[in-house]
Design an enzyme around this catalytic site. Structure first.
Site, short mmCIF file in Angstrom:
data_model
loop_
_atom_site.label_atom_id
_atom_site.label_comp_id
_atom_site.label_asym_id
_atom_site.label_seq_id
_atom_site.Cartn_x
_atom_site.Cartn_y
_atom_site.Cartn_z
N HIS A 156 0.83 -1.22 0.00
CA HIS A 156 0.00 0.00 0.00
C HIS A 156 0.86 1.26 0.00
O HIS A 156 0.42 2.29 0.50
CB HIS A 156 -0.94 0.03 1.21
CG HIS A 156 -1.65 -1.28 1.45
ND1 HIS A 156 -2.84 -1.60 0.86
CD2 HIS A 156 -1.29 -2.36 2.19
CE1 HIS A 156 -3.21 -2.81 1.25
NE2 HIS A 156 -2.27 -3.29 2.04
N SER A 277 14.20 21.73 -16.93
CA SER A 277 12.97 22.50 -17.16
C SER A 277 13.33 23.78 -17.91
O SER A 277 14.38 24.37 -17.69
CB SER A 277 12.34 22.84 -15.81
OG SER A 277 11.52 23.98 -15.94
N LYS A 283 15.46 22.25 -11.76
CA LYS A 283 14.83 20.97 -12.00
C LYS A 283 15.72 19.94 -12.67
O LYS A 283 16.49 20.24 -13.56
CB LYS A 283 13.57 21.15 -12.87
CG LYS A 283 12.42 21.85 -12.18
CD LYS A 283 11.89 21.10 -10.96
CE LYS A 283 11.20 19.80 -11.29
NZ LYS A 283 9.83 19.97 -11.80
N GLU A 290 9.31 8.54 -17.22
CA GLU A 290 7.89 8.92 -17.39
C GLU A 290 7.39 8.57 -18.79
O GLU A 290 6.27 8.11 -18.98
CB GLU A 290 7.70 10.42 -17.16
CG GLU A 290 7.91 10.84 -15.72
CD GLU A 290 7.99 12.35 -15.60
OE1 GLU A 290 6.94 12.98 -15.48
OE2 GLU A 290 9.10 12.91 -15.64
#
Ligand code: ARG
Length: 456
Positions: A156, A277, A283, A290
């Protein structure tokens, strides 16, 4: 040039139709398989006496030249010639003349396209299997270096029990090994020769299908001509296997994305596999991971497209089936690209062992071990569970871990607890004690690595 099938027509096809039903823009990638298949077919036609050996030689010569021409980039395909099969046949006739018109004897594009796709997929399957083996091997190498890198195991997404990074990596290794087996199984059904099925009902000519199968490396020949030209199960098989590969990559990527966040801070991706970024100078984003996670959706889409394309089709061939190619090609391309980039992405990530270990030491990941300790002192497990639950609640109020409690404090919860409890609930011990086959203890993991290496 007039269409090869134009005999019964009085009119040209509309330009829009030419464009609409042409598949050359995507099936040109099958050229090598189409030509290799045609060469075997021509040789067989001569072998059984349907054409002369001289004619076969000239066809084989012509096809070989066309192959070389395509490979050298000297061939421009024609949209009006529809697909790769008719493009090659037209080129052949243009180059060797009348005798080229004999190639298509006892053959239809319906069995021809099934042949080409099977040959193509057989090669690609082998490439994907190699990529999977490479990735699995990489994970095993990494696991060997992280037998003692303790980290929390989760359920979980809540810290549950301590494991090691090696154990975690091996979980994925198992998935990729299963994927490889699945593809091997899929290959058995791919590697069946459909040629000889003709358009749908076989042929009146005495073809030697076994000979063609041997020439082209097929293990078997199809047993029903209707099925042979309408079967795309093998493409679905592959897309399903590819989907599962993508599920595995996507889950792994999801963890890598989580782990590289400041909140986890378990790993840092190499600069070569991260991006920045355009606005925020600080960043460093896990875009590659992804994107792999995102691309899994494409492959599921390809699988769905294939299933949907097939589900309403009457036997045998229907033009809908031309739609199999873009879906299949996309699944092949996507899964290959993702496997290729994922391996160095994972191999170069920097593991922040100290953070992993600190996380494993927090979150009461040793609570089960304290309960197990009580069981060893004769306390029934359900009771031990309740005792430790109360102890955890006590710790939470005082912001302490279980091993930070004094023996006196522990005694308040159970008189069975002795000094040796501290050794029993140390995180390294919790891992080492799970030496059961398939467990995270370093020696169990080492054994699992050996077993996995034998499968590679
Ligand atoms: N381009 C077609 C395909 O990809 C080849 C088979 C065409 N056969 C036919 N009868 N129209 O499926």
């Amino acid at each position: 040039m007039a269409k090869l099938w134009s005999g019964r027509f009085q009119k040209e096809t509309d330009r829009l139709v030419d464009d609409f039903h042409s598949s050359i823009s995507f099936d040109s990638r099958l050229y090598k398989y189409d030509i290799t298949g045609s060469i075997a077919h021509a040789k067989m036609l001569a072998k059984v006496g349907i054409i002369s050996h001289q004619e076969a030689d000239s066809i084989v010569g012509g096809l070989t030249d066309i192959l070389a021409g395509i490979e050298a980039g000297r061939v421009e395909f024609s949209v009006a010639a529809e697909d790769i099969h008719m493009n090659v046949e037209q080129l052949l006739i243009a180059s060797i003349g009348e005798v080229g018109k004999k190639l298509h004897t006892a053959r239809s594009r319906n069995d021809q396209v099934a042949l080409d796709v099977r040959m193509y997929l057989r090669d690609e399957l082998d490439r994907v299997r190699q990529l999977l083996a490479g990735l699995a091997g990489e994970l095993l190498d990494m696991a060997e270096k992280h037998l003692d890198t303790v980290m929390p195991g989760y359920t979980h997404l809540q810290r549950a029990q301590p494991v090691t990074l090696a154990h975690h990596l091996l979980a994925y290794c198992q998935m990729f090994l299963r994927d490889r087996d699945r593809l091997a199984d899929c290959r058995r059904r791919v590697n069946v020769l459909p040629l000889g099925a003709g358009a749908l009902a076989g042929t009146t000519f005495p073809l030697d299908r076994e000979y063609v199968a041997r020439e082209l490396g097929f293990d078997a020949i199809t047993e029903n001509s209707l099925d042979a030209v309408s079967d795309r199960d093998f493409a679905v098989d592959f897309a399903a296997a590819a989907s599962l590969i993508m599920v595995h990559l996507s889950r792994f990527c999801e963890e890598i994305i989580l782990w590289s966040s400041a909140e986890f801070s378990f790993i840092e991706l190499d600069d070569a596999y991260s991006t920045g970024s355009s606005m925020m100078p600080q960043k460093k984003n896990p875009d590659v991971a992804e994107l792999i996670r995102g691309k899994s959706g494409r492959v599921f889409g390809d699988l769905t497209a294939l299933l949907t394309m097939l589900k309403g089709l009457p036997l045998a061939y229907n033009k809908d089936m031309q739609e199999d190619k873009e879906a299949l090609f996309d699944a092949v391309d996507t899964v290959k690209k993702c496997l290729l980039i994922f391996r160095p992405l994972v191999a170069t990530m920097r593991v922040k062992k100290e953070n992993m270990s600190r996380a494993a030491r927090g979150g009461f990941t040793n609570a089960t071990d304290l309960a197990d300790y009580l069981v060893q002192q004769g306390v029934p497990f359900r009771e031990a569970h309740a005792i430790v639950g109360r102890t955890v609640a006590y710790c939470l109020e005082r912001n302490k871990s279980l091993e930070e409690l004094s023996l006196e404090e522990l005694h308040n919860f159970s008189p069975s607890i002795k000094e040796d409890v501290y050794a029993a609930i140390g995180v390294a011990h919790c891992v080492a004690a799970r030496s059961i086959t398939g467990g995270p203890a370093p020696e169990a993991v080492q054994e699992a690595i050996r077993t996995a290496r034998r499968r590679l």
